[in-house]
Design a protein around this motif. Structure first.
Motif, PDB file in Angstrom:
ATOM      1  N   ASP A  92      62.165  30.050  33.098  1.00  0.00           N
ATOM      2  CA  ASP A  92      60.808  30.285  33.599  1.00  0.00           C
ATOM      3  C   ASP A  92      60.678  31.758  33.969  1.00  0.00           C
ATOM      4  N   SER A  93      59.487  32.303  33.802  1.00  0.00           N
ATOM      5  CA  SER A  93      59.273  33.719  34.106  1.00  0.00           C
ATOM      6  C   SER A  93      59.572  34.051  35.567  1.00  0.00           C
ATOM      7  N   SER A  94      59.423  33.098  36.468  1.00  0.00           N
ATOM      8  CA  SER A  94      59.670  33.355  37.891  1.00  0.00           C
ATOM      9  C   SER A  94      61.149  33.232  38.274  1.00  0.00           C
ATOM     10  N   PHE A  95      62.002  32.795  37.346  1.00  0.00           N
ATOM     11  CA  PHE A  95      63.413  32.579  37.672  1.00  0.00           C
ATOM     12  C   PHE A  95      64.081  33.850  38.191  1.00  0.00           C
ATOM     13  N   LYS A  96      63.952  34.954  37.460  1.00  0.00           N
ATOM     14  CA  LYS A  96      64.648  36.194  37.842  1.00  0.00           C
ATOM     15  C   LYS A  96      64.184  36.739  39.191  1.00  0.00           C
ATOM     16  N   THR A  97      62.941  36.528  39.539  1.00  0.00           N
ATOM     17  CA  THR A  97      62.454  37.010  40.833  1.00  0.00           C
ATOM     18  C   THR A  97      62.825  36.048  41.958  1.00  0.00           C
ATOM     19  N   GLY A  98      63.239  34.824  41.605  1.00  0.00           N
ATOM     20  CA  GLY A  98      63.567  33.829  42.616  1.00  0.00           C
ATOM     21  C   GLY A  98      65.051  33.708  42.918  1.00  0.00           C
ATOM     22  N   ILE A  99      65.863  34.608  42.353  1.00  0.00           N
ATOM     23  CA  ILE A  99      67.310  34.514  42.560  1.00  0.00           C
ATOM     24  C   ILE A  99      67.874  35.821  43.088  1.00  0.00           C
ATOM     25  N   GLN A 100      69.062  35.711  43.668  1.00  0.00           N
ATOM     26  CA  GLN A 100      69.820  36.894  44.075  1.00  0.00           C
ATOM     27  C   GLN A 100      71.298  36.542  44.039  1.00  0.00           C
ATOM     28  N   ASN A 101      72.135  37.569  43.947  1.00  0.00           N
ATOM     29  CA  ASN A 101      73.576  37.335  43.960  1.00  0.00           C
ATOM     30  C   ASN A 101      73.932  36.479  45.170  1.00  0.00           C
ATOM     31  N   GLY A 102      74.814  35.515  44.946  1.00  0.00           N
ATOM     32  CA  GLY A 102      75.274  34.668  46.034  1.00  0.00           C
ATOM     33  C   GLY A 102      74.542  33.345  46.156  1.00  0.00           C
ATOM     34  N   ASN A 103      73.317  33.241  45.576  1.00  0.00           N
ATOM     35  CA  ASN A 103      72.648  31.936  45.579  1.00  0.00           C
ATOM     36  C   ASN A 103      73.549  30.920  44.889  1.00  0.00           C
ATOM     37  N   ILE A 104      73.518  29.704  45.377  1.00  0.00           N
ATOM     38  CA  ILE A 104      74.243  28.619  44.726  1.00  0.00           C
ATOM     39  C   ILE A 104      73.256  27.916  43.794  1.00  0.00           C
ATOM     40  N   VAL A 105      73.668  27.735  42.548  1.00  0.00           N
ATOM     41  CA  VAL A 105      72.799  27.105  41.563  1.00  0.00           C
ATOM     42  C   VAL A 105      73.514  25.957  40.871  1.00  0.00           C
ATOM     43  N   HIS A 106      72.708  25.063  40.354  1.00  0.00           N
ATOM     44  CA  HIS A 106      73.217  23.998  39.490  1.00  0.00           C
ATOM     45  C   HIS A 106      72.520  24.161  38.153  1.00  0.00           C
ATOM     46  N   VAL A 107      73.309  24.413  37.114  1.00  0.00           N
ATOM     47  CA  VAL A 107      72.777  24.548  35.763  1.00  0.00           C
ATOM     48  C   VAL A 107      73.015  23.224  35.039  1.00  0.00           C
ATOM     49  N   ASP A 108      71.947  22.587  34.636  1.00  0.00           N
ATOM     50  CA  ASP A 108      72.031  21.386  33.812  1.00  0.00           C
ATOM     51  C   ASP A 108      71.467  21.760  32.449  1.00  0.00           C
ATOM     52  N   ALA A 109      72.339  22.329  31.629  1.00  0.00           N
ATOM     53  CA  ALA A 109      71.908  22.797  30.313  1.00  0.00           C
ATOM     54  C   ALA A 109      71.437  21.635  29.447  1.00  0.00           C
ATOM     55  N   THR A 110      72.084  20.503  29.583  1.00  0.00           N
ATOM     56  CA  THR A 110      71.754  19.342  28.761  1.00  0.00           C
ATOM     57  C   THR A 110      70.296  18.927  28.947  1.00  0.00           C
ATOM     58  N   HIS A 111      69.803  18.985  30.177  1.00  0.00           N
ATOM     59  CA  HIS A 111      68.428  18.578  30.469  1.00  0.00           C
ATOM     60  C   HIS A 111      67.477  19.759  30.666  1.00  0.00           C
ATOM     61  N   GLY A 112      67.974  20.986  30.522  1.00  0.00           N
ATOM     62  CA  GLY A 112      67.117  22.165  30.584  1.00  0.00           C
ATOM     63  C   GLY A 112      66.575  22.503  31.952  1.00  0.00           C
ATOM     64  N   THR A 113      67.434  22.372  32.990  1.00  0.00           N
ATOM     65  CA  THR A 113      66.995  22.743  34.338  1.00  0.00           C
ATOM     66  C   THR A 113      68.047  23.572  35.066  1.00  0.00           C
ATOM     67  N   ILE A 114      67.549  24.431  35.930  1.00  0.00           N
ATOM     68  CA  ILE A 114      68.397  25.213  36.827  1.00  0.00           C
ATOM     69  C   ILE A 114      67.824  25.004  38.223  1.00  0.00           C
ATOM     70  N   THR A 115      68.656  24.535  39.153  1.00  0.00           N
ATOM     71  CA  THR A 115      68.227  24.339  40.531  1.00  0.00           C
ATOM     72  C   THR A 115      68.897  25.399  41.396  1.00  0.00           C
ATOM     73  N   VAL A 116      68.081  26.152  42.112  1.00  0.00           N
ATOM     74  CA  VAL A 116      68.567  27.240  42.964  1.00  0.00           C
ATOM     75  C   VAL A 116      68.478  26.806  44.423  1.00  0.00           C
ATOM     76  N   ASN A 117      69.577  26.964  45.151  1.00  0.00           N
ATOM     77  CA  ASN A 117      69.585  26.713  46.598  1.00  0.00           C
ATOM     78  C   ASN A 117      69.556  28.074  47.286  1.00  0.00           C
ATOM     79  N   SER A 118      68.617  28.263  48.175  1.00  0.00           N
ATOM     80  CA  SER A 118      68.575  29.528  48.919  1.00  0.00           C
ATOM     81  C   SER A 118      68.234  29.244  50.374  1.00  0.00           C
ATOM     82  N   GLU A 119      68.662  30.155  51.244  1.00  0.00           N
ATOM     83  CA  GLU A 119      68.386  30.020  52.674  1.00  0.00           C
ATOM     84  C   GLU A 119      67.057  30.670  53.006  1.00  0.00           C
ATOM     85  N   SER A 120      66.357  30.087  53.940  1.00  0.00           N
ATOM     86  CA  SER A 120      65.089  30.705  54.376  1.00  0.00           C
ATOM     87  C   SER A 120      65.059  30.815  55.879  1.00  0.00           C
TER      88      SER A 120
END
Length: 140
Positions: free
Chosen positions: A112-140
């Motif tokens: 997604d176009s917003s992916f690169k702006t929504g991540i930073q080094n150190g975020n924990i992510v789950h890449v599910d390539a098979t189903h085409g999703t990336i889930t980003v966990n971040s602290e707020s």
């Protein structure tokens, strides 16, 4: 602090799932210039010089180098247990794609176009390539 989860769509290149810490490179990666014993980038003047990509979810623009050195570099990293857990790439090339498939490493592109702006080094992510999703966990 509260953990926020955000999901992004992506395109599967090499199937599989992996979770880990994001490591972002603005420079292309030549896997032959990564020390297979430590996963540390040894290419001088690279933005990740001196940092280990081992066990990370690597976000980078594209691979670089000849097909032989790229495939051998990735193979050596995988055999020593120092490869990235998954890769998110902007511009996949044939060697990168073939190597990821052979080594059964999740590889995706077309985030997604917003992916690169929504991540930073150190975020924990789950890449599910098979189903085409990336889930980003971040602290707020």
């Amino acid at each position: 602090m509260k953990i926020m989860k955000k999901a992004f769509q992506c395109h599967k290149i090499s199937e599989g799932e992996a979770s880990g810490e994001i490591m972002i490179s603005k420079d292309p990666i030549c896997f032959y210039l990564v020390d297979p014993k430590s996963g540390v980038v040894i290419e001088r003047n690279h933005c990740l010089f001196g940092k280990s990509i081992a066990g990370k979810v690597l976000v980078f623009p594209n691979g670089k180098g000849s097909s032989v050195v790229q495939a051998d570099g990735m193979y050596q990293l995988k055999m020593k247990g120092m490869a990235p857990k998954a890769m998110i790439v902007d511009y996949p090339d044939t060697t990168l794609v073939a190597s990821a498939i052979i080594m059964e490493m999740p590889l995706v592109d077309k985030t997604d176009s917003s992916f690169k702006t929504g991540i930073q080094n150190g975020n924990i992510v789950h890449v599910d390539a098979t189903h085409g999703t990336i889930t980003v966990n971040s602290e707020s």
